[in-house]
Enzyme design. Sequence first.
Site, PDB file in Angstrom:
ATOM      1  N   ASP A 201      57.387 -81.188 115.461  1.00  0.00           N
ATOM      2  CA  ASP A 201      56.746 -79.907 115.221  1.00  0.00           C
ATOM      3  C   ASP A 201      57.717 -79.041 114.414  1.00  0.00           C
ATOM      4  O   ASP A 201      58.904 -79.366 114.310  1.00  0.00           O
ATOM      5  CB  ASP A 201      56.415 -79.248 116.565  1.00  0.00           C
TER       6      ASP A 201
ATOM      7  N   GLU B  65      53.127 -62.326 117.678  1.00  0.00           N
ATOM      8  CA  GLU B  65      52.414 -61.120 118.052  1.00  0.00           C
ATOM      9  C   GLU B  65      53.388 -60.040 118.505  1.00  0.00           C
ATOM     10  O   GLU B  65      53.237 -58.860 118.162  1.00  0.00           O
ATOM     11  CB  GLU B  65      51.419 -61.441 119.171  1.00  0.00           C
TER      12      GLU B  65
ATOM     13  N   PHE C  13      41.597 -64.763 119.483  1.00  0.00           N
ATOM     14  CA  PHE C  13      42.060 -65.805 118.574  1.00  0.00           C
ATOM     15  C   PHE C  13      41.841 -67.175 119.211  1.00  0.00           C
ATOM     16  O   PHE C  13      42.022 -67.348 120.408  1.00  0.00           O
ATOM     17  CB  PHE C  13      43.547 -65.617 118.285  1.00  0.00           C
TER      18      PHE C  13
ATOM     19  N   LYS D 141      42.960 -59.441 112.076  1.00  0.00           N
ATOM     20  CA  LYS D 141      44.160 -60.068 111.510  1.00  0.00           C
ATOM     21  C   LYS D 141      44.049 -61.572 111.701  1.00  0.00           C
ATOM     22  O   LYS D 141      43.506 -62.041 112.713  1.00  0.00           O
ATOM     23  CB  LYS D 141      45.431 -59.536 112.164  1.00  0.00           C
TER      24      LYS D 141
ATOM     25  N   GLY E  55      45.818 -80.739 106.319  1.00  0.00           N
ATOM     26  CA  GLY E  55      45.080 -81.123 107.521  1.00  0.00           C
ATOM     27  C   GLY E  55      43.663 -81.566 107.232  1.00  0.00           C
ATOM     28  O   GLY E  55      43.143 -82.502 107.863  1.00  0.00           O
TER      29      GLY E  55
ATOM     30  N   ASN F  31      50.727 -77.221 122.389  1.00  0.00           N
ATOM     31  CA  ASN F  31      49.982 -77.955 121.372  1.00  0.00           C
ATOM     32  C   ASN F  31      50.678 -79.247 120.962  1.00  0.00           C
ATOM     33  O   ASN F  31      50.124 -80.030 120.199  1.00  0.00           O
ATOM     34  CB  ASN F  31      49.766 -77.069 120.138  1.00  0.00           C
ATOM     35  N   ASP F  32      51.886 -79.481 121.462  1.00  0.00           N
ATOM     36  CA  ASP F  32      52.605 -80.712 121.138  1.00  0.00           C
ATOM     37  C   ASP F  32      52.518 -81.751 122.248  1.00  0.00           C
ATOM     38  O   ASP F  32      53.055 -82.844 122.102  1.00  0.00           O
ATOM     39  CB  ASP F  32      54.087 -80.406 120.865  1.00  0.00           C
TER      40      ASP F  32
END
Length: 1362
Positions: free
Chosen positions: A576, A686, A730, A753, A932, A990-991
Amino acid sequence: MEFNENKRDSFSNTIQPNDNRDPQDVNSEVAGWILDSQGVKMEQPPINMNNSIDSNGNTDLNNSNNNNNNNNNTQSQKKVERLSLPSSSAKIGYSDLPKSEDVIIPIEPNDDSGDSSSFNGTDSSSGDGSPPQSPTMSSSSQSTINKAFSPQSTSGNVSPNSQRKKKAGSSLRATKPKKKVKPLKKQKKKKYIGNSREIYINHPERNTPFKYCGNRISTTKYTPLTFIPKNLYEQFRRAANFYFLVIAAIQLIPGLSPVNPYTTWIPLIFVLLVTAIKEGIEDWNRNSSDKTVNNLLSHVLRGNQFVDIPWKEIKVGDMVRVNKGERFPADLVILNSSEQHGVCYIETANLDGETNLKQRQAIPVTFENLRNEEDLSLFRGVVECEHPNNVIYVYHGTIQMSDQDQTPKHPLNATQTLLRGCVLRNTEWIYGVVVYTGEDTKIMQNSTDAPSKRSTLEKLVNRALINLFIIMFVVCVVGTVVNIAWTSQNREGAWYLGFKSDAVRKSALNFFSFMIAFAVMIPISLYVSLELVKVAQAVFIYWDVQMYHEESNTPAKTRTSNLSEELGQIEYVFSDKTGTLTRNQMDFLKCSVGKMVYGQMEKDEGGSSSGVKLSIPLQEIPGADPKFPFKDKRILDHLQEDPNSEQAYLVNHFLTLLATCHSVIPDRPDKTDENNIVYEASSPDEASLVYAAKNLGFEFWSRDPTGIFVNFKAQKTGIQRFELLNVLEFNSDRKRMSVILRTPEGRIILYCKGADTTVMPLLRSDQDDLYTVTLEFLQDFATDGLRTLCLAYTYLEEDDYLKWNEIYKEAAIAIQDRDAKVDKAAELIERNLTLIGSTAIEDKLQVGVPQAIANISKANIKVWVLTGDKQETAINIGFSCHLLTSDMRIIILNGKTPEEVSSQIQNAIDAYFTEDVDQNQKHTGHALVVEGTCLNFALEGQLKEVFLQLASNCKAVICCRTTPLQKAQVVKMVRDTLRAVTLAIGDGANDVSMIQAAHIGVGISGNEGMQAVMASDYAIAQFRFLYRLLVVHGRWDYKRNSRLMLYCFYKNMVFAMTQFWFGIFNAYSAQTIFDSWSIAIFNVVFTGLPIIVYAIMDQDVSAESSMKYPQLYASGQKDSEFNLKILWFWIVKAWFHSVVIFFGIYGIYRTGEVLVSDGVPLDMWAMGQNIFILVVMTVNLKLALETRYWTGLTHFSIWGSILIWFIWISVLATIQGIGSSSSGEVYHVAYHLFSSANFWLSLALLPVIALLPDIIYKYIQRDQKPYPFQVVQEFEKLYGKPSNIMDTKVLEQQDRDIKKNDIEQFSIENSQSIDNKKKKKRVQFLSWIKNNKILKRHSGFAFSHPNQNSSNKKKDNSTVTD
């Protein structure tokens, strides 16, 4: 459409703005655009001239002239024009990696029968590239080393259609792709009643029919009843254990076993017992932990008061109270809290490792009506929610305030959920209703066992055992056949043996006797030794201070101990980017507002600033951080000088958006100082934006359930409240976040955003000019390696909002497909936006990342970076971390359709990996950059094979805009198709799928929580530690464990074959020459400890040399230490040693002399004991020859194991009746042996004769054809250990030097330069694009350094202006 002039020239070969040609003709002629490190030259694939926007918001320019001439263009058509502008670029932020002065060693297989290799490179100790002469080295050895370290140029070309090569027939590893690929992860699904779960609050009788599980949990593997059968089943799945079980069973048959049954039963029981005790202790600890948790007390409503009951007795539908600092006993829905508006704060570290506080809030209808125990006791509501699942941050449900069907439903989501294991913080108490218990809770749904991983070496052992089984079978068959033949011929002549008529038939049963006698050929102690060694190796990794991160107090940890040697065989590393290669500590550096860009100002050629005062006068903004990295006073000047100007209007919206559009929680550690605010955010991105707004005078002050408070310090208007109407959260599909607020003036505004690919398509149709300028700014920011976001807003009419809100509410209470429905509802309101500007955040590289990646590449490990960032950012980071170098050919795949992707891949293969390609061009290989969207097609169907062919021929691969699922799919594709050993490293949730898909998963303890660490096999604090983990611990452990396995096979083969040679003289009657007691403890006592100590302590070269010469690592990738060739080489040596030992003793005993002083001759059992000690001595001395790192423990284990035999046999000699004529007589045998001079002569002579060929071979081989590690050993002798090249202080200084010398500064546009784009200073590679013709020889993808065929001199850094 009006084009920026700077862009017009750079794309003159693609599509002109007023091109009247047919789109298909244009499409066929597009050659694309080219990037390189100084001017990164990329060829763009054919553009799809369709009138649509893809999933990322990117389209191609089509019919530009027609669109410009047509005044009735629709909004979507204009967006197609805007989105066609190219946004991919790259820049070299760092110079090329300096020429290494290290010794470059291409490794050949390091085995006792392989050929040594030549070496390339230069020695750091000599200016001319050759080492000083060593007076101790022979001329041939000196010549070899001089040749080895002579400078040679290497070609980086990859051979066409190259595949992973191994020595034919020598590797035990499977090389063919798996025929059937298993799915990534299987989840056990329970069958539930209905499509959703109905929970009746305070009404347990109505919940009974649903049979909800209890709250008791169990994480144990066994129960008291299942421990013995289940554990035995697990252990007998191992081939060696099952084999010995069969042998032990055969020994119970009367008349078959030549030795006592305990010779097999004792070691077998010992092995089983050690493993069972280990498993039992681990399971007992788990059971104790479960009992502790199950018996924790909780406060549950019974009647009209709360009583304390154990967690295990809680049921679905119960009402509970949780106090501050307590853990939640089950998954709850919050009903009320001690704070206003039902707000509470929780810590989820036990769930996901994140220590930042998260806010949860009860819905108004519950916190307004359920205020005390009396209200709760009378409450009879109904919760309807989804069935249990493992998605932590998603919850879909509704609640009714009565159990009547007509009662309205109120939506529930993750904001109302309190998950088991989390802790209540900063809140005195909460009331909640239990919705999931026990195994149905989110934490238990996510506690499924990690995929079972076995090292490649361990798998090879089973294949090696097959070879030993074959040898043993042949030996047994030969012995049986010879015995049958001899018996049939001598049945009558050998009358004294008392043969009966069925003697020949019974001789056939000797096959089973031979199986028992030669069972020792299979090393039963191998698995136990290997497990003990791996545990010790894991402890050494934990103790390694060089991998200890002092700042975070984090050592390296081994979470899966059975993969230590796998670290030494890695061929592919999948990494990553954010938080893994970078620090995940975001700094707000630049931004654009309208047509102005703010941030770091450019410097002139002399290094001085352009004269503009950059520093913000922090004294004007109370509470601002003096270390705030954003230094540009103009943004405040534009806000304050002319409040009525358009720029001030946009700056005000820009900073207001930063202060309000987020999910940050303000925390005040010091309750007495309300100005001391710490922002708790779910992501560093953020938090950095909110901190930026605070330091620029728009301070996010606090929030309540329906509002956000902002302190306008810059405008000195005090604290104002924005009513929070809706939050459009999000997610990975939307890639944007929006909030709908009611301003203090009463107007409704939507702030948005997100990624440029998702925000830009939502803009109004009259935003062309601002869009063009902002896109250019984004391109500049991304080129500088910064993370970017686009900001936009729109005002909403009251009626329009109310109508939309009804649609949104209906979507929010849906149980099925709620996320999709909410997203569709959000799209209805997020339209016709006005672009405000963009932000640029820097995520700095971790210390030592460039050096680590460069050295990992030298170790012949291919590094693939899988990131969610855009292409430009990923490419820039690739250059910064030295994954990409200026002399690489970089191939870009960014097709949007299967046809485009297929064409790009095939064209790239034809252009760069075919026989007719000019291989004389000087470059260091190829790198591949994949979007992707392109991966969606490349990972499926027929494209998968050609894509992998292309990717495997590249030295480095970067995959951009990838999803977590794509990361795992890429890893599995390489793992299963190439059968390569893979490692995945990441730091976030997410990994996890990628980490679990690889052979070895490494988690980094970063700022994104501990989910990656909890799913990993190894945990480290910084990426640079991965290099030491691989080339030091991985390489050592691979070599040690390989030698452990070979040695175990060797020593048992020597022991067994002496028994086979004895069969020559007893007609292979399966008579043993050793006593049963010695046979039983041969592996455990006499030969067990030395190899364990060796496998824990041995080092062929020092850790510093292993890191200085990463090329030594290649031996593990080629299976050079353990393969079929090496195995048979050791087996042959074992046969030779057994021949020397047995026939040497036979020669001594054959003389028939009286060898004992009292006239008693030495008998067969004395001969057996003599052979036994010679076997013990020979195999231990053989290990001494293999030992390269001697310690006190090494000396003790080897010489102690030999000495203990003398003690053992002396003790046995004093015990009368312990032996027998059939199983071995030992009484007084030792005294007879010790009194014989020939016994001592045999001890001094035969081991030397047996090992003399080994000594001679090792001397000649080291002198004539030294292996790479032997060359390094010579250097250590000459110059001592090298310095630690990965020392933190050295790495930090190198990073400072790189920054100082090689980072180029971007210019900042002022108001005068907006109208004159041609005068804007550009990055060097962008200028290079415009001044170089695009190559048309091949359509597509490659770009290379413009001076790749010339010297390595840097291209002139002078600025090129248009």
